[in-house]
Scaffold this motif. Structure first.
Motif, PDB file in Angstrom:
ATOM      1  N   ALA A   1       0.839  -1.206   0.000  1.00  0.00           N
ATOM      2  CA  ALA A   1       0.000   0.000   0.000  1.00  0.00           C
ATOM      3  C   ALA A   1       0.871   1.251   0.000  1.00  0.00           C
ATOM      4  O   ALA A   1       0.562   2.244  -0.675  1.00  0.00           O
ATOM      5  CB  ALA A   1      -0.926   0.001   1.217  1.00  0.00           C
ATOM      6  N   GLY A   2       1.983   1.192   0.739  1.00  0.00           N
ATOM      7  CA  GLY A   2       2.882   2.338   0.783  1.00  0.00           C
ATOM      8  C   GLY A   2       3.674   2.524  -0.491  1.00  0.00           C
ATOM      9  O   GLY A   2       3.879   3.657  -0.946  1.00  0.00           O
ATOM     10  N   LEU A   3       4.120   1.407  -1.105  1.00  0.00           N
ATOM     11  CA  LEU A   3       4.947   1.491  -2.305  1.00  0.00           C
ATOM     12  C   LEU A   3       4.118   1.695  -3.567  1.00  0.00           C
ATOM     13  O   LEU A   3       4.267   2.691  -4.287  1.00  0.00           O
ATOM     14  CB  LEU A   3       5.790   0.217  -2.439  1.00  0.00           C
ATOM     15  N   GLU A   4       3.227   0.721  -3.852  1.00  0.00           N
ATOM     16  CA  GLU A   4       2.421   0.771  -5.073  1.00  0.00           C
ATOM     17  C   GLU A   4       1.348   1.846  -4.995  1.00  0.00           C
ATOM     18  O   GLU A   4       0.915   2.372  -6.025  1.00  0.00           O
ATOM     19  CB  GLU A   4       1.731  -0.568  -5.307  1.00  0.00           C
ATOM     20  N   GLY A   5       0.902   2.129  -3.761  1.00  0.00           N
ATOM     21  CA  GLY A   5      -0.173   3.088  -3.596  1.00  0.00           C
ATOM     22  C   GLY A   5       0.320   4.485  -3.299  1.00  0.00           C
ATOM     23  O   GLY A   5       0.377   5.342  -4.178  1.00  0.00           O
TER      24      GLY A   5
END
Length: 267
Positions: free
Chosen positions: A186-190
């Motif tokens: 969620a932190g990286l891709e989002g």
């Protein structure tokens, strides 16, 4: 055995129950991602300074686009899950292919489905396909952020066993703490990719079709590849070629390659 471990919080995957009707957080993540993306896309399309000589879709057209994208994401995501991740099982149980409420949606399949839907939309509206791709790519990280949070709420797609102090003991994943890889993704891709696209869209604009799509493809490919180092591979697939490569990594390589090609082509 680590000294510290966080028990999985008690979160009901059903957000709202109205008699026999159940609305799950996962469904709300899809709906929220589509609606927020649609709202943001309308704002970007109205900013004529970003488009140059490229024709931007109007508000009415974007109202239709959300329908195209919803169908493309759901159909592509489910077909991708069947083909990429569990073809033997679904070949033996074809009736379960249509039971999407039991879970199982592949992002890479959803990406292909969304691309097909965007292309059909562009042809129907007389727009450039790559410019529609650019607009969609800019807002997609919103859905990725919400979707990965929903994966955590559902206690699915958990991470590998770890001894870090923030490891989480997931239900149905054994007694050992695991990386909350859903939140990493969620932190990286989002979130991280969302910030990149929010900065890039007003600076690069849509006058060179394919540039923002290329940036998204490269960014997602890198983010997903990194996240896969912490995510537990699917049990029935495991590591590929007897090494450390996972199916998620393998499918992310062409996404990065196509992104790089589009970026260079646009320049």
């Amino acid at each position: 055995m680590p000294v510290f471990a966080i028990p999985f919080p008690v979160i009901d995957p059903v957000a709202v129950s109205l008699g026999p009707l159940q609305i799950r957080w996962y469904a709300l993540a899809y709906i929220g991602g589509l609606l927020i993306g649609w709202w943001w896309a309308r704002r970007l399309a109205r900013n004529t300074a970003l488009w140059g000589s490229v024709t931007a879709p109007g508000d009415a057209a974007l109202d239709d686009l959300i329908v195209y994208m919803a169908l493309g994401i759901v159909l592509g995501g489910r077909i991708g899950e069947v083909v990429f991740y569990n073809l033997p099982y679904f070949a033996a149980n074809p009736g379960e292919i249509f039971q999407i409420w039991h879970g199982g949606m592949s992002f890479h399949g959803g990406l292909i489905g969304a691309a097909v839907a965007a292309h059909l939309f562009a042809r129907a509206k007389g727009l450039q396909t790559l410019s529609v791709f650019d607009l969609c790519s800019t807002v997609v990280p919103v859905g990725l952020l919400l979707g990965r949070i929903a994966n955590f709420v559902n206690a699915e797609l958990w991470g590998r066993v770890t001894d870090v102090p923030w490891g989480v003991v997931f239900p149905h994943a054994g007694p050992l703490p695991r990386h909350p890889s859903q939140l990493y993704e969620a932190g990286l891709e989002g979130l991280a990719l969302l910030i990149v696209m929010m900065i890039a869209a007003p600076r690069l604009g849509f006058s060179r079709p394919g540039r923002l799509t290329g940036l998204f493809g490269m960014g997602y490919g890198i983010a997903r590849f990194i996240g896969e180092f912490f995510r537990e591979p699917d049990e029935h697939i495991g590591f590929l070629f007897g090494g450390w490569l996972t199916m998620g990594m393998l499918l992310s390589l062409p996404v990065f390659a196509v992104g790089l090609w589009l970026w260079k082509r646009a320049r």
